[in-house]
Design a protein around this motif. Structure first.
Motif, short mmCIF file in Angstrom:
data_model
loop_
_atom_site.label_atom_id
_atom_site.label_comp_id
_atom_site.label_asym_id
_atom_site.label_seq_id
_atom_site.Cartn_x
_atom_site.Cartn_y
_atom_site.Cartn_z
N GLN A 101 0.84 -1.20 0.00
CA GLN A 101 0.00 0.00 0.00
C GLN A 101 0.88 1.25 0.00
OE1 GLN A 101 -2.77 -0.33 3.29
NE2 GLN A 101 -3.51 -2.33 2.61
N GLY A 102 0.60 2.15 -0.93
CA GLY A 102 1.40 3.36 -1.05
C GLY A 102 2.57 3.24 -2.00
N VAL A 103 2.74 2.06 -2.61
CA VAL A 103 3.80 1.90 -3.60
C VAL A 103 3.32 1.26 -4.90
CG1 VAL A 103 5.74 1.86 -1.98
CG2 VAL A 103 4.57 -0.28 -2.54
N VAL A 104 2.07 0.79 -4.94
CA VAL A 104 1.55 0.20 -6.18
C VAL A 104 1.67 1.25 -7.29
CG1 VAL A 104 -0.38 -0.98 -7.29
CG2 VAL A 104 -0.06 -1.16 -4.81
N ARG A 105 1.99 0.79 -8.49
CA ARG A 105 2.42 1.71 -9.54
C ARG A 105 1.35 2.65 -10.07
NH1 ARG A 105 5.70 -2.74 -9.89
NH2 ARG A 105 7.94 -2.34 -10.17
N ASP A 106 0.09 2.41 -9.76
CA ASP A 106 -0.90 3.42 -10.15
C ASP A 106 -0.67 4.73 -9.43
OD1 ASP A 106 -3.18 3.48 -7.77
OD2 ASP A 106 -2.23 1.52 -7.99
N LEU A 107 0.09 4.70 -8.31
CA LEU A 107 0.42 5.93 -7.59
C LEU A 107 1.14 6.91 -8.51
CD1 LEU A 107 0.61 7.53 -4.91
CD2 LEU A 107 2.80 6.38 -4.52
N ARG A 108 2.04 6.40 -9.34
CA ARG A 108 2.80 7.27 -10.24
C ARG A 108 1.88 7.98 -11.22
NH1 ARG A 108 7.12 2.50 -11.83
NH2 ARG A 108 8.25 2.51 -9.84
N VAL A 109 0.92 7.24 -11.73
CA VAL A 109 0.01 7.80 -12.72
C VAL A 109 -0.93 8.81 -12.06
CG1 VAL A 109 -1.84 7.24 -14.34
CG2 VAL A 109 0.21 5.79 -14.20
#
Length: 214
Positions: free
Chosen positions: A15-23
């Motif tokens: 949680q907090g690092v899954v790559r949708d965070l970047r998007v």
């Protein structure tokens, strides 16, 4: 309306690092409205989803007739529409793009190796034997990155999509103390994460996880 896919739930370590965070972060920086399609393992494994993302990962980016996967490619697409993320001059744009590739190709692969050992194979003998070599390579890369950063606030003369990707890659090490040995990188990561757009993106990703845990 832009739609991105994200996991409905992941274990706490992710949680907090899954790559949708970047998007999400790129969209927030660019000021582009978007909606999120939360998916579960059944949707992830479905033929419908695999037709859009052959590896079954998140995020997928959809806008009109355009569908993209791979977070780096999506961030680059968003950045091409925003002066906040990519400079308008050709040299500045090329150098920011260079750092995007560096984050994903020269840095992330080693950090991800460590995360996989620590979270998925912590008790296995091969992992125990391999981990010191992985840590050594990470320390080499951190030292090289710290040298490149020097005393600057960002990798170039201002925040770009290169910093966005690099700082999200550095987040992969949050379960370790490896960044403590590189105070300029630790401060750099904190500086990037202090941006309001990042805070909104992180809160957005964490919301469904927190609701499920409540």
């Amino acid at each position: 309306m832009i739609t991105i896919s994200a996991f409905q739930w992941v274990p706490p370590f992710a949680q907090g690092v899954v790559r949708d965070l970047r998007v999400r972060w790129a969209l927030e920086e660019a000021g582009l409205p978007y909606q999120v399609r939360l998916i579960d393992p059944q949707v992830q494994a479905s033929s419908e989803y695999r037709a859009l993302q052959p590896f079954g990962q998140v995020p997928i980016y959809q806008e009109g007739n355009l569908t993209l996967f791979e977070s780096g490619a999506i961030v680059h697409h968003i950045a091409s529409r925003s002066e906040v993320l990519l400079p308008t001059d050709e040299e500045g744009k090329a150098r920011a793009t260079m750092w995007m590739f560096a984050a994903l190709n020269s840095i992330e692969i080693y950090f991800q190796n460590l995360a996989e050992i620590d979270f998925f194979y912590p008790g296995q003998e091969w992992g125990k034997q391999h981990r010191p070599d992985v840590v050594k390579m990470i320390q080499t890369r951190l030292g090289e990155l710290a040298t490149c950063l020097g005393s600057r606030e960002y990798l170039e003369d201002r925040f770009t999509a290169g910093d966005l990707l690099m700082s999200t890659v550095l987040r992969i090490l949050r379960h370790t103390d490896l960044l403590d040995g590189y105070p300029t990188l630790k401060a750099y990561k904190a500086r990037c994460e202090a941006r309001p757009a990042f805070q909104r993106a992180l809160a957005s990703q964490m919301e469904p996880f927190q609701q499920r845990q409540a």
